[in-house]
Design an enzyme around this catalytic site. Structure first.
Site, PDB file in Angstrom:
ATOM      1  CG  ASP A 115      -0.355  -0.443  -1.505  1.00 32.09           C
ATOM      2  OD1 ASP A 115      -0.223   0.708  -1.034  1.00 32.09           O
ATOM      3  OD2 ASP A 115      -1.211  -0.729  -2.359  1.00 32.09           O
ATOM      4  CD  GLU A 147      -3.023   1.518  -6.698  1.00 29.35           C
ATOM      5  OE1 GLU A 147      -3.217   0.581  -5.908  1.00 29.35           O
ATOM      6  OE2 GLU A 147      -3.067   2.713  -6.357  1.00 29.35           O
ATOM      7  CG  HIS A 172       3.910   2.500  -1.952  1.00 24.35           C
ATOM      8  ND1 HIS A 172       3.706   3.374  -2.999  1.00 24.35           N
ATOM      9  CD2 HIS A 172       2.680   2.266  -1.440  1.00 24.35           C
ATOM     10  CE1 HIS A 172       2.422   3.643  -3.119  1.00 24.35           C
ATOM     11  NE2 HIS A 172       1.781   2.969  -2.172  1.00 24.35           N
ATOM     12  CG  HIS A 206      -0.500   6.635  -4.493  1.00 21.75           C
ATOM     13  ND1 HIS A 206       0.120   7.204  -3.413  1.00 21.75           N
ATOM     14  CD2 HIS A 206      -0.818   5.362  -4.120  1.00 21.75           C
ATOM     15  CE1 HIS A 206       0.176   6.316  -2.423  1.00 21.75           C
ATOM     16  NE2 HIS A 206      -0.374   5.191  -2.830  1.00 21.75           N
ATOM     17  CG  ASP A 209      -4.205   4.602   6.469  1.00 24.16           C
ATOM     18  OD1 ASP A 209      -3.093   4.506   5.919  1.00 24.16           O
ATOM     19  OD2 ASP A 209      -5.164   5.167   5.929  1.00 24.16           O
TER      20      ASP A 209
END
Length: 361
Positions: free
Chosen positions: A298, A209, A20, A206, A24
């Site tokens: 992440d 979270e 994960h 996702h 960007d």
């Protein structure tokens, strides 16, 4: 190996697997400065790469997922040409290889990189070129695959899913949806997930979270996710009594018993408020309970982190040993979207020997 508590240099040398990580969200600050100057994009600071890196970390350290996501306005802005995408992808792999990562799945949303006229296909091709250049230069020390992401607040998920399938034998290993969870449940993209299942293709979502158990439940039971991106809120379905007795709710038990991988990102979760601190992160309890836990970065730029940083923080917080880090790493490799024989080869030929050598040293 069980009793060896590694120092930072041993952690850096240890073979690591990353499932994960956002392309960007991992740019080098110096690269952002140079690409921004080329296109005239205004940054929060042009003082130095160090100052810009600090700005990203501080802006992301807000406790809000929405505010955290706003930092991507600047990274995405400088990733709108084929050359820029190839450079960013190449440097991403170089940085991961230098950090001891032996396998990585890097995700990004192609739809966010077409504002200057690139087609979706050209975006994927440019990223793949960067990955190929870097992996070849690394001499086989790292294997990298793309995960194509659709933004959950947009309506292009089917288009991106079809793009991922077209590229499945040319470097793309899976599909994902990302973005703010609240108000944008995964079931909005059910047609894309059903298409991917018919195509026998892998996908992660996702979920859990910034939003709670309903997000996780939908991702698994409605959409059929192979893995959960973060999944940290599964802790809401687990109770610990005063006498220490732990009880799993139906959903938590299902996730554990089905061995559904959790792509946990401790540093990022603290920044967005999903966890109070590393020492209070649910990863500790979930590991103790035998969930399929993996450790991830992440967004390396926004969180000022690396796989070495993430693992070192867990060693400090929970006293983890080399054996624990090996367990996290094998969990991740087992959960990757590579074919089974390729997963097994990396586990047996790279990960296990790598940790054995560290233990001996």
């Amino acid at each position: 190996m069980a009793d060896v508590r590694p120092d930072r240099e041993q952690i850096r040398r240890a073979p690591k697997v990353l499932l994960h990580d956002h392309l960007d969200g991992g740019l080098r600050p110096q690269t952002i400065l140079e690409l921004a100057d080329e296109i005239g994009h205004e940054l929060p600071t042009h003082e130095s790469a160090e100052a810009l890196g600090s700005w990203f970390a501080e802006a992301a350290d807000s406790g809000s997922l929405v505010r955290y996501l706003e930092t991507f306005d600047h990274t995405v802005a400088v990733m709108q040409t084929g050359n820029a995408l190839t450079r960013v992808a190449r440097e991403c792999v170089e940085d991961l290889a230098a950090d001891g990562v032996v396998y990585a799945e890097i995700r990004y949303a192609p739809e966010q990189h077409v504002s200057n006229g690139l087609t979706l296909d050209e975006v994927v091709a440019a990223v793949q070129e960067g990955f190929d250049l870097a992996t070849e230069a690394a001499g086989g020390r790292i294997v990298v695959r793309q995960l194509l992401t659709a933004m959950r607040h947009q309506a292009r998920s089917m288009e991106i899913a079809e793009l991922a399938v077209v590229w499945r034998d040319r470097g793309v290993a899976g599909f994902d949806i990302a973005g703010a969870e609240a108000g944008y449940p995964p079931t909005r993209h059910l047609d894309a997930f059903e298409y991917l299942q018919r195509e026998n293709f892998h996908f992660t979502i996702h979920a859990g979270e910034a939003f709670g158990l309903p997000s996780i439940w939908q991702a698994i039971q409605w959409c059929g996710a192979d893995r959960l991106g973060h999944g940290v809120r599964i802790i809401d379905d687990i109770t610990v009594a005063d006498d220490g007795v732990v009880t799993l709710g139906r959903l938590a038990a299902y996730v554990r018993d089905k061995r559904i991988p959790l792509e946990m990102c401790p540093a990022s979760n603290v920044q967005t408020g999903a966890a109070e601190s590393i020492s209070e992160h649910p990863i500790g309890l979930l590991t103790d309970l035998g969930f399929r836990v993996t450790v991830n970065t992440d967004n390396r730029l926004m969180s000022g982190t690396s796989m070495t940083d993430e693992m070192a923080a867990l060693v400090d917080a929970f006293g983890y040993t080399l054996a624990d880090l090996r367990w996290f790493t094998i969990n991740a490799m087992k959960s990757s979207f590579l074919p089974f024989d390729e997963r097994l080869a990396i586990i047996n030929d790279v990960i296990k020997p790598g940790y054995a050598a560290l233990a001996r040293s």
